[in-house]
Each structure stands twice: as C-alpha cells, then as structure tokens.
Design an enzyme around this catalytic site. Sequence first.
Site, PDB file in Angstrom:
ATOM      1  N   LYS A   2      13.508 -14.501 -10.824  1.00 54.75           N
ATOM      2  CA  LYS A   2      13.247 -13.403 -11.765  1.00 54.75           C
ATOM      3  C   LYS A   2      12.263 -13.859 -12.825  1.00 54.75           C
ATOM      4  CE  LYS A   2      14.210 -10.604 -10.097  1.00 54.75           C
ATOM      5  NZ  LYS A   2      14.836 -10.454  -8.834  1.00 54.75           N
TER       6      LYS A   2
ATOM      7  N   ARG B 177       5.145  -0.069  -6.013  1.00 57.50           N
ATOM      8  CA  ARG B 177       5.087  -0.889  -4.797  1.00 57.50           C
ATOM      9  C   ARG B 177       4.126  -2.067  -4.968  1.00 57.50           C
ATOM     10  NH1 ARG B 177       6.569   2.640  -0.256  1.00 57.50           N
ATOM     11  NH2 ARG B 177       5.131   1.599   1.122  1.00 57.50           N
TER      12      ARG B 177
ATOM     13  N   GLU C 113       8.623 -14.495 -11.356  1.00 56.87           N
ATOM     14  CA  GLU C 113       7.848 -13.356 -10.856  1.00 56.87           C
ATOM     15  C   GLU C 113       7.361 -12.427 -11.963  1.00 56.87           C
ATOM     16  OE1 GLU C 113       9.864 -10.896  -7.965  1.00 56.87           O
ATOM     17  OE2 GLU C 113      11.744 -11.035  -9.034  1.00 56.87           O
TER      18      GLU C 113
ATOM     19  N   LYS D  54       6.682  -3.996  -3.973  1.00 64.26           N
ATOM     20  CA  LYS D  54       8.098  -3.633  -3.911  1.00 64.26           C
ATOM     21  C   LYS D  54       8.602  -3.634  -2.473  1.00 64.26           C
ATOM     22  CE  LYS D  54      11.882  -2.232  -5.847  1.00 64.26           C
ATOM     23  NZ  LYS D  54      12.596  -3.339  -6.514  1.00 64.26           N
TER      24      LYS D  54
ATOM     25  N   HIS E 108      18.356 -36.659  -7.493  1.00 58.60           N
ATOM     26  CA  HIS E 108      17.678 -37.117  -6.271  1.00 58.60           C
ATOM     27  C   HIS E 108      16.187 -36.795  -6.302  1.00 58.60           C
ATOM     28  CE1 HIS E 108      21.529 -38.195  -4.643  1.00 58.60           C
ATOM     29  NE2 HIS E 108      21.990 -37.009  -4.987  1.00 58.60           N
TER      30      HIS E 108
ATOM     31  N   ASN F 197      -1.655   2.173   5.881  1.00 60.14           N
ATOM     32  CA  ASN F 197      -0.747   1.085   5.483  1.00 60.14           C
ATOM     33  C   ASN F 197      -0.470   0.255   6.719  1.00 60.14           C
ATOM     34  OD1 ASN F 197      -0.508   2.317   3.053  1.00 60.14           O
ATOM     35  ND2 ASN F 197       1.654   2.852   3.251  1.00 60.14           N
ATOM     36  N   GLY F 198      -0.340  -1.054   6.558  1.00 64.55           N
ATOM     37  CA  GLY F 198      -0.008  -1.908   7.705  1.00 64.55           C
ATOM     38  C   GLY F 198      -1.169  -2.821   8.047  1.00 64.55           C
TER      39      GLY F 198
ATOM     40  N   TRP G 243      -2.899  -2.803  -1.447  1.00 65.94           N
ATOM     41  CA  TRP G 243      -2.490  -4.178  -1.755  1.00 65.94           C
ATOM     42  C   TRP G 243      -3.207  -5.035  -0.719  1.00 65.94           C
ATOM     43  CZ3 TRP G 243       0.415  -8.144   0.621  1.00 65.94           C
ATOM     44  CH2 TRP G 243       0.917  -9.124  -0.240  1.00 65.94           C
TER      45      TRP G 243
ATOM     46  N   CYS H 110       0.820  -1.221   0.000  1.00 68.32           N
ATOM     47  CA  CYS H 110       0.000   0.000   0.000  1.00 68.32           C
ATOM     48  C   CYS H 110       0.853   1.269   0.000  1.00 68.32           C
ATOM     49  CB  CYS H 110      -0.875   0.034   1.238  1.00 68.32           C
ATOM     50  SG  CYS H 110      -1.853  -1.436   1.465  1.00 68.32           S
TER      51      CYS H 110
ATOM     52  N   GLU I 126      18.067 -17.220  -8.024  1.00 65.29           N
ATOM     53  CA  GLU I 126      17.677 -15.847  -8.368  1.00 65.29           C
ATOM     54  C   GLU I 126      17.204 -15.769  -9.835  1.00 65.29           C
ATOM     55  OE1 GLU I 126      16.861 -13.296  -6.884  1.00 65.29           O
ATOM     56  OE2 GLU I 126      17.105 -11.645  -8.276  1.00 65.29           O
TER      57      GLU I 126
HETATM   58  C1  F6R Z   1      12.128  -9.943  -6.050  1.00 60.68           C
HETATM   59  C2  F6R Z   1      12.131  -9.014  -4.932  1.00 60.68           C
HETATM   60  C3  F6R Z   1      11.711  -9.534  -3.602  1.00 60.68           C
HETATM   61  C4  F6R Z   1      12.442  -8.796  -2.488  1.00 60.68           C
HETATM   62  C5  F6R Z   1      11.890  -9.224  -1.123  1.00 60.68           C
HETATM   63  C6  F6R Z   1      12.640  -8.558   0.006  1.00 60.68           C
HETATM   64  O1  F6R Z   1      12.538  -9.351  -7.230  1.00 60.68           O
HETATM   65  O2  F6R Z   1      12.425  -7.866  -5.078  1.00 60.68           O
HETATM   66  O3  F6R Z   1      11.918 -10.896  -3.508  1.00 60.68           O
HETATM   67  O4  F6R Z   1      13.795  -9.074  -2.572  1.00 60.68           O
HETATM   68  O5  F6R Z   1      10.531  -8.885  -1.035  1.00 60.68           O
HETATM   69  O6  F6R Z   1      12.586  -7.184  -0.071  1.00 60.68           O
HETATM   70  P1  F6R Z   1      13.704  -6.269   0.569  1.00 60.68           P
HETATM   71  O7  F6R Z   1      14.963  -6.537  -0.159  1.00 60.68           O
HETATM   72  O8  F6R Z   1      13.199  -4.871   0.367  1.00 60.68           O
HETATM   73  O9  F6R Z   1      13.790  -6.637   2.016  1.00 60.68           O
END
Ligand code: F6R
Length: 614
Positions: free
Chosen positions: A491, A27, A494, A609, A510, A103-104, A77, A2, A487
Amino acid sequence: MCGIVGYVGNKTAVNILLDGLTSLEYRGYDSSGVALNIDGKVQLFKAQGKLKNLRDIVEKNYSDISKSTIGIGHIRWATHGVPSIANAHPHTCNCGRVAIVHNGIIENYKELRAKLEAQGCTFRSQTDTETVAHLIASKFAQTKDLTEAVRLATMEIEGAYALAVMHQDVKNTIVATRRNAPLVIGFGEGENFVASDIPALIQYTKRAMYLEDNQIVTLTPTEAKIIDSEKNIIPLKIETLPWEPVALSKMGYKHFMLKEIHEQPDIVRNVLTGKLKTIDEPISLNEVTLDVKKLKELNRIQIVACGTSLHAAMIGKYIIEDFCGIPVEVEASSEYIYRKTITDENTLVIGVSQSGETADTITAIRLAKKKGSHILIVTNRPDSTMAREADSLVPVNAGIEVSVAATKSYMAQLISFYLLAIYIAEVKGSIDTKELMELKHELILLPQKIDKILTHKENIQNIAKKFSSFKDFIFVARGINFPTALEGALKLKEISYINATGYSAGELKHGPIAMLDDTMPVLAILMKGKVYEKILSNAEEAKARNARMIALTDSDDKKLDELFENIIRIPEISEILSPALAIVPLQLLAYYIAEFLGKDVDQPRNLAKSVTVE
Ligand code: F6R
C-alpha cells in the site's frame, strides 16, 4: 488499464464519452482520445496525460464537436509503444474512414503489420491496435459490410481484445466485439452504449448485457443485433444492473481511497449478511457446491491471485490449514501458469481477484480447470469473466472500488476467507464447536473494532507526517500477519512511491538487517499470540541497529514504550482474526503519507485497477 466507451443515439456523443471515460479513470491510463462523426467525416481528438487535456481540446472545438451523436472513446495504458498522442486510441486506417478503440493485446500484430504494409498500408503508431484498423478497412473494402468486416478481421487476430469500431460510410453504427477482455452493452431509449466496464454507462442506463467471447454486436440508436463468429443470431438477454451511481461519488472524502477505507466496517457487515446468521448456525455459502464427498476427496487446495489479492490468499492459507487441516499452496498467478503445476480433480483451485478480470489469474484457473480441478472464485465482481467460469463462487460484496489501491476489497476478501474456511470446517467437522462459536462471535464484533480505529486516527496522521520524508520503510511481522506486513508495504509503495518492503521478522537477521540505521523506519506488527514475544526480540535486534521503531499492536504492555518511538494501539483481537484489524492502520498510514506528499492517491502512476493483460 485501458477503457472503452461507445455511444450512438440522439445526444451530444462527446459529453457521454468524456463522462464515461472519467468513470473509468480509476483503471489507470496515460493518454486518451475520441473519434466522432462530424458533418459526415470521422474526426479524432487525442491527448497525452490526464483526461483534462482531452477535455481542453474538446472545449476549444466544442461547437463543431457537439454536433456528433455517435462516437467511440478510449483511455490507454501503454503496452505496445510509449504513451504519446500518436499511440493514443482511436486508431484509423490509411484513409481515416475506419476508427477503432481496443483493450487487450494483439499477439500476432507483427505478422499482420508486415502483411498489411506489403499491401500498402502506412502505419502511424507503434501500437498493436493499429493493425486491426487497417485489417478491418481491408475487409470492408471487400464486403462493404462493417459487421462482416469485423467478423472476418477477428478470425485473423490472435490474442485478447475488446474492440469498438465505427466507419464513416456506415452511418449511426458502432460494431463491437470481444475475446478474453470484458465488454458490456447498455440499452437506452433511442440510444445505445458499449463500454469495457459498467461505471461508464451506469449513469445513463441500468439495462445491460455482457457480450460473450467472439460475439459481435452491431449498435444503432434503436437496435442492437448480436451474432457469434459463425453468424448465428444471439438473442438479447438484458439484465438490470444493481449499481447505484452514488457509489461512485467521494461522499465528502478527499479521495476515494479514504472513503473506501472508511466503508470497511459496513463491508464486513455486508459480507457477513446472509452467510453468518447466528453463532450456532452453520455458515451458508449458496454458490459453493463443495459437499462432504467432494471435500473428503480433496488432497490439496491451491490458491492463485496477484498483488493485494495474493496477500489475502496468503492469509487464507493460514486460516484454511488451521481450521480444515487441508494443505494449501498459494502462488502468484503469473508464476503458476508457466511451469508444470501438479493439479488434478482432487485439487480445489481458488482464484482470488477483486476485478475478476486479471489476465494471469484467468489463465491460471483455465489451466487448472482443464486438468479437472474444481474452480472456486472469490471476487468482488460476480459479473466478471472469472465468476462466469467458476464452478463455485464466493461473491465478496464490497461494492465498486474506485481507488486503484485496493482496501475495502481486500477486507472483503479476508472476511470471505474466514467464512469459506469455517464453511469447509463445518462440512468436514474439522473444528471444535466452541472455538467456532467464539470465532463467529468475534467476526460479528469486528466492524465495531474497525470503527474504533477509524475514529481515532490522529496518532496515525502524526506518525505519517513525521515519517513522510523517509526514502525507505520496512514492515515486519510473523505468522498470520506476515502477509499483513507485505500488504502494508505494498500500500505504501504503490501510492507514495517510498521503497517499502515487508519481511518476516525472523528473516531480518539473515540479510535485511544490514540496511538498518537511523534512516530506516521499521514498523513491527505485534499482535498478541503465539509469535508476540518472538517479534519483540526481533524488534530489539532492529532497535540495537538504531532503526526508527514503530509498533502496531493490540497489547498494552508497558515495555513497548521503551522499545518503540511511536506506537499505534488497536483494539484487542484473537490472533487468527487479527489480520482483518491490523491492516486498517497500515492503509491509513500509507494514505496519509501519500496525501502529505501530495501524490495522486487514487490514480498512482503506472498502475491499473484491472490488469487485463498478462
Ligand atoms: C494493489 C492492487 C493490485 C491488485 C492486483 C490483482 O492495491 O489492487 O495489486 O490486487 O492487480 O488484481 P485483482 O484483485 O483484480 O485480480
């Protein structure tokens, strides 16, 4: 997650609110809304889906709406209640005079709701937030003072919140407060702002102040008064924000993600600047306070992080153990916090987070701090909650990252781990000087090598096109690049929603090997070094099951041409540094597949985000 924007001043509020919300779009959200005061009445405008839907509603009523010079806005969100107009913020009390955005998560909302319903409040949404609107209205009925009503209400709320509140009877005033959720005040001439993050106000003012937990600000066009929960007056400490609005433009790239991938050579240079000066000078990390005595007493390091930051942390483990000989454990913050973790004053706890606001990681570091551990934070936001609570800080200097999928912040985290590991190794004297100098030299050359990948991406684009119709994808690697495989898979899944998984290549036989046939692409990360031949054998096993084989390698070994259908060749690099180079083609591959499939690359569905709830 949010986002909140509030404006009180002399301009048309809705334009500022919509621009602010647009800059918070990254976000992640599913609905939006604004509350305005039009001809002395609080009115709400809300929409489900993208902000464009809210803009359309605003446009239809613009001649009325544009009169309001005060307003609060929100992108939501969903946590409590489905994404819908009824659940979108702002929320109001029974009579509609109080409007709030939040927010929260209000943890005790069920008890509060039952109490308020018993007092005659009618709820129109499934949200936890609506309870706060009713609560503030009931406190206002007693006090006739909005700031006091908010203060009294927050004393009954449990959980995390950033709140902005307006009341029809309190002209030209927004009251805002926070606990465990970020909130920043922006100061203008004859106008003031409040927002959950800087991008929402940076185009209007660079003068800002972060509100601390439990502080309450009362904003009018010409004044900002802050008190704490005991009503003590808090002096204003206004700072000048270093950010340039230009950082938020796509600069000609189709998506922020592509722009941010291309920024990585500069990001590496930025991170190194001032810290790695020459190869024969020690690394300087000014905000790290670990001296020889403290380091000698350390018996272990624990790293906590989530998502992409967790993958950077996993590589950090390899590097620190290799250079410094200190045992390192890495754990997802969400797992770390709900078990009996063995942490004490001789444990260094490192929190890694691009946003510095991830709720699970904040909880994890607070837990470790209580047990006496030194807390070191690696973050892209030196202004964040985590940074403020840190004993030592490594700011990663990646600049603002708009795309939800982390790319350049991951790169900056990796480079920060190299610097941190070298720093500790130098303080401890645990690494050979010649080896150190070679490594520093290679770090300095890294941006050129990344540049080379970025200027020759046609091969990656072609592979992306060829494999974009596949439903699944496997990434395999071993050793220090196992987290690179994780990773790369993260990527891809997502932003393209393809079911991608990373495995240690040695683990294939395995279990996962059962899935292999000619419908399964397997991308093997084959960087020269200790495990090269081992991965090659694992790739042979996959090939024998008809998997569609792709290699990512720095080797010019001709036998790869027989084994792999496609090969992504990257410049040669030492194994220890290879994760910083190998990730770039994987980011590009994910990007081009998602782009080819027409996905919303910068704002993938369901993702946020900054994940500010546990
Ligand atoms: C994926 C991504 C998320 C963040 C995760 C942690 O591309 O960005 O997996 O890495 O939500 O967020 P931070 O790094 O802000 O603690």
